[in-house]
Enzyme design. Sequence first.
Site, PDB file in Angstrom:
ATOM      1  N   THR A 134     -74.017  12.621   8.839  1.00  0.00           N
ATOM      2  CA  THR A 134     -74.793  13.737   8.288  1.00  0.00           C
ATOM      3  C   THR A 134     -74.406  15.095   8.868  1.00  0.00           C
ATOM      4  OG1 THR A 134     -76.517  13.248   9.895  1.00  0.00           O
ATOM      5  CG2 THR A 134     -76.819  12.337   7.697  1.00  0.00           C
ATOM      6  N   GLY A 135     -73.532  15.118   9.867  1.00  0.00           N
ATOM      7  CA  GLY A 135     -73.047  16.396  10.389  1.00  0.00           C
ATOM      8  C   GLY A 135     -72.099  17.029   9.379  1.00  0.00           C
ATOM      9  N   LYS A 161     -82.243   9.159  10.991  1.00  0.00           N
ATOM     10  CA  LYS A 161     -82.049   9.383   9.549  1.00  0.00           C
ATOM     11  C   LYS A 161     -81.969   8.051   8.813  1.00  0.00           C
ATOM     12  CE  LYS A 161     -81.108  14.043   9.566  1.00  0.00           C
ATOM     13  NZ  LYS A 161     -79.902  14.814   9.782  1.00  0.00           N
ATOM     14  N   ILE A 205     -62.334  10.556  15.874  1.00  0.00           N
ATOM     15  CA  ILE A 205     -61.696  11.827  15.494  1.00  0.00           C
ATOM     16  C   ILE A 205     -62.039  12.918  16.517  1.00  0.00           C
ATOM     17  CG2 ILE A 205     -61.503  13.555  13.643  1.00  0.00           C
ATOM     18  CD1 ILE A 205     -60.634  10.679  12.826  1.00  0.00           C
ATOM     19  N   GLU A 207     -62.693  15.706  19.182  1.00  0.00           N
ATOM     20  CA  GLU A 207     -61.857  16.326  20.204  1.00  0.00           C
ATOM     21  C   GLU A 207     -62.763  16.876  21.300  1.00  0.00           C
ATOM     22  OE1 GLU A 207     -59.412  19.550  18.788  1.00  0.00           O
ATOM     23  OE2 GLU A 207     -58.591  19.933  20.784  1.00  0.00           O
ATOM     24  N   TYR A 253     -48.621  15.462   9.310  1.00  0.00           N
ATOM     25  CA  TYR A 253     -48.613  15.866   7.905  1.00  0.00           C
ATOM     26  C   TYR A 253     -47.228  16.400   7.539  1.00  0.00           C
ATOM     27  CZ  TYR A 253     -53.582  16.349   9.269  1.00  0.00           C
ATOM     28  OH  TYR A 253     -54.828  16.181   9.812  1.00  0.00           O
ATOM     29  N   GLU A 269     -44.862  14.110  22.061  1.00  0.00           N
ATOM     30  CA  GLU A 269     -44.869  15.472  22.587  1.00  0.00           C
ATOM     31  C   GLU A 269     -44.844  15.415  24.112  1.00  0.00           C
ATOM     32  OE1 GLU A 269     -48.452  16.815  20.669  1.00  0.00           O
ATOM     33  OE2 GLU A 269     -49.719  16.264  22.334  1.00  0.00           O
ATOM     34  N   HIS A 272     -53.459  20.364  23.053  1.00  0.00           N
ATOM     35  CA  HIS A 272     -53.940  19.015  23.327  1.00  0.00           C
ATOM     36  C   HIS A 272     -54.187  18.849  24.820  1.00  0.00           C
ATOM     37  CE1 HIS A 272     -51.783  17.385  19.515  1.00  0.00           C
ATOM     38  NE2 HIS A 272     -53.017  17.747  19.251  1.00  0.00           N
TER      39      HIS A 272
END
Lengths: 299, 391
Positions: free
Chosen positions: A17-18, A43, A96, A98, A159, A209, A247
Site C-alpha cells: 500500500t506504500g 490493512k 528491493i 535500499e 537495463y 562493479e 551503492h
Amino acid sequence: MSILISKETKVLVQGITGATGLFHTQQAIKYGTNIVAGVTPFKGGTQVEGVPIFNTVKEAVNETKANVSVIYVPPQFAADAIMEAADAGMELVICITEGIPVLDMVKVKAYLKDRKTRLIGPNCPGVITPDECKIGIMPGYIHKKGHVGVVSRSGTLTYEAVHQLSTRGIGQSTAVGIGGDPINGTDFIDVLKMFNEDDDTYAVVMIGEIGGSAEEEAAYWIKENMTKPVVAFIGGKTAPPSKRMGHAGAVISGGKGKASDKIATLEECGVLVAPTPDSMGETLVKALKNNNIFEKCLV
Amino acid sequence: MNIHEYQAKNIMKKYNIPVPNGVHALTVEDALKAAKSMESAVVAVKAQIHAGGRGKAGGVKIAKSLEEVESAAKNILGATLVTPQTGPEGKVVNQLLIEQGLDIEKEYYLSFIVDRSTSGVVIIGSAEGGMDIEEVAEHSPEKVFKEVIDTSVGLQEFQVRRLLFNIGIPKEAFKEASMLVINMYKLFMDNDCNIVEINPLVLTGDKRIIALDAKISFDSNSLYRHKDLLELRDLTEEDPREIEASKHDLSYISLTGNIGCMVNGAGLAMATMDMIDYYGGSPANFLDVGGGATKEKVTEAFKILLSDSNVKGILVNIFGGIMKCDIIAEGVVAAAKELDLKVPLVVRLEGTNVELGKKILSESGLDLIAASSLAEGASKIVKLVNDKAVM
C-alpha cells in the site's frame, strides 16, 4: 524454462500500500505477473488493484499459497520483513529496499542460514523472466524472451545491457539483480550455478562493479564449473579509492576491490570482458559466435 | 559517517576503553593551556582531520617542552595535509588533539569491521601495530589474525583469548586487554559501526593497555536510530557540493575532471564516467539522480554541477525505466534555461517515452546535442570539451 521465477510463480507484495509498492504492483500486474496477495499491517481484509491484503505474511501464505515475496517496505522495517517472509516458508524473497543498516543484514543472514528461503537483494531492481513474470522495478518492455541469462549488481546498468541484447535480437532467459549492498542474500556464483543448470540458458552476461571480491570469486568458479560462455563488464574503472559510489558496496578500500584487478582475474579465467559499457552487447555477440550458438540465441 | 580521533576517544572512554589523557584544542593558546595542564614531560600534538596517514604527512608532532608545543601547534593548525586518504588536494587542519605522552613498550593492531565475505562482524588483530594493516596483510598475512563473530550469540571469551594469545599480549596485561576487546565489541554493536580501529594499541612500560590512536566510522544507513551521533558530524570535513547534493537526495561525489555527468542509477553513473575516460576525457563528478527524479531535482543537479568551476561541459545519460524520458527532457530544458547554460550539453536519452523526450529537446531552441547511445554521448562531449580547450 528459466531460473527463480516463471509464470507459475505466485507473488506476495510486502508493503503493497506504500507509493512505491503500489506503483510497481500495478506495473507487474500489467506485465502479467501473478500477484496473489499483499501484506500491510492493519490493512488486512482490504484490497488494492483486486489483490487481497493481509496483516501477516503467514496468513497470506495460508490463504493464497504465495511462494515468492517482494519487499518494498522502508529500510528501517525491511530486515524484519525479510525474516517474516522466511518464517512463513517463502521459497524466494526479493528485497528491493535500499538503505538497510548493514548490521540488520548481518542479523538477516544469520537468520536465513538454516532456512530454505533464498534472498535476492537488498538494494536491487528485482528479477524478470521475460513474458512470464516481472518482480521488481525494471521496465518490462525492454526485455525479450530468449536464452541469455543476465546477472548484475546494478539496476540501470542491467537495463543498458538488456537493451543492447534485445536490440540485437538476443532474448533473455532471466535477468537477476543481486543488488549493490555489501551484504546480500544471493551472490554471482549462486546465480551462475542456476544458469549453468538451466536448459534454456545458453550464455550469461555478468555485470559487476568495484568493491569486494565477488567478481573474482565468480571468475574462479566459472573457470572450474561453467559449461556455458560468460561475458562480463565491470563498472568503476575511474572511481577514486575510499569513496562510496552510490551503492553502499561500491567502494575501493585498502587498495582492494579495484575494477582493473577484477577484469584481470576474469580474463585469466577465460571470461570475455567488455571494454566499455557500450560494448556489452557486441562482446556477447562475439562470445556467442565463438561458441557457434549465435543463431540459436536470436529470437 | 566518519568522526575525528578525539571524538572516537570520547566514545571509547564511555565504554571504559583506556585512552591517553587528552584535550581537544582549536587554537595555539588552547593547545598550550592543555599541555600545561598535563604536567607531562612529553606531549603529542595531533592534527584532527578525517583521514589516516597523518603522521607521515607531518600532522603529528611529539613535543618535549611548551615551546615545542607552541611551534608544533602553529605549524599544524591551518596547514594542508596530503595523505594517501585525502586525495591530492589534501585537507586543512582546523583542530588539534593534545595528548599526554606515554612510555610505550610495544604496539599492536586491533579492529572490528563488518566483513563482506562472511556476512558477519570480524575482529582483526596483529602484533604489527602502528603499520598500515592492509600492507601487513599483503606482505605477511601470517601476522594478521581474525576472529569471526557469530552475532546471534555474540563475541565469545575463547575468541578473545585466542586473538590475544595470537598477537602476543603478555600475561600481566591480558585481563585488561580482554576487557578492552569486549568493550570494543559492545561499542561497535551499540552504535552500528562500520569500523572501530585502534592502531596502535599500546602496551606501556608499566604494563597498561591503552588506545593510542582511534578511528570510528558509523553506518550512514543506521543513523536514523542514533540521533545523538549526528551531532558528531563535521561538515567542514565534507565536500560542500556533496553536502548540497545530499540535501536534495542526490548521490554526488566530486572528482577532478572537467566533464560534469548527470545519470540515473549508480552503476550506470560509474559506467558513464568510465566511458568518458575511454574517449580521453575526464569526469568532474559522479552523480546519480535516482529513480524518481523530478524537474526540480534535475534543476538542483545542474546547479551543483555548474557550481564546479572546472566543469567545461555536461553529459546527461538517462536510461528511463520507471523514470520517463519526457519528464527528464522537460527538467533538462527548464534547468538549462533557468541557469543560462554556457557550457556544451550532450543528452543521451533511452527508454520509456524516448521519442517524446527527444522531441522536447529538439523543439526547446536550446543549443544541445542529442546522442542515441552511451558511446556517442561520451565521445561527443569529450570532443566538444577538448576542442574548446584547444581554441
